[in-house]
Design an enzyme around this catalytic site. Structure first.
Site, PDB file in Angstrom:
ATOM      1  CB  ILE A  58      46.993  45.850  38.787  1.00 39.22           C
ATOM      2  CG1 ILE A  58      48.236  46.310  38.184  1.00 39.22           C
ATOM      3  CG2 ILE A  58      46.376  44.422  38.377  1.00 39.22           C
ATOM      4  CD1 ILE A  58      48.201  46.246  36.485  1.00 39.22           C
ATOM      5  CG  ASP A  59      40.904  47.365  38.003  1.00 41.39           C
ATOM      6  OD1 ASP A  59      41.453  46.629  37.248  1.00 41.39           O
ATOM      7  OD2 ASP A  59      40.104  48.066  37.759  1.00 41.39           O
ATOM      8  CG  MET A  60      39.513  41.691  41.291  1.00 35.89           C
ATOM      9  SD  MET A  60      41.080  40.585  41.385  1.00 35.89           S
ATOM     10  CE  MET A  60      40.268  38.947  40.481  1.00 35.89           C
ATOM     11  CG  MET A  62      43.558  45.976  34.314  1.00 31.12           C
ATOM     12  SD  MET A  62      44.924  46.948  34.640  1.00 31.12           S
ATOM     13  CE  MET A  62      46.053  46.803  33.610  1.00 31.12           C
TER      14      MET A  62
END
Length: 82
Positions: A58-60, A62
């Site tokens: 999960i990154d920004m 998402m």
């Protein structure tokens, strides 16, 4: 100076389905977005940037997508508050 025009148009080939319903997130989409945002807040508090949730990174981008889902749900009156 450059001027940029943005035009948005919506065409519905199925008159039986309201346009607004096409953009309204499902209850499952809302739940997943809320879970993702809550997990992000917990990881931010711990000083973590990128993390895993359900075996997925999960990154920004998402997080921003999840925030957009919640914003659309709020507009549709499906969730309250911030």
């Amino acid at each position: 100076m450059e001027i940029v025009w943005v035009v948005t148009a919506i065409l519905s080939l199925s008159p039986g389905i309201p346009i607004s319903r096409m953009f309204t997130p499902s209850a499952d989409d809302i739940r997943r977005a809320q879970e993702l945002i809550a997990a992000h807040a917990a990881h931010q508090a711990a000083g973590t940037g990128v993390f895993q949730l359900g075996g997925k990174m999960i990154d920004m981008p998402m997080i921003r997508a999840a925030e957009a889902v919640i914003a659309r749900a709020r507009t549709a009156g499906l969730v309250e508050g911030d």
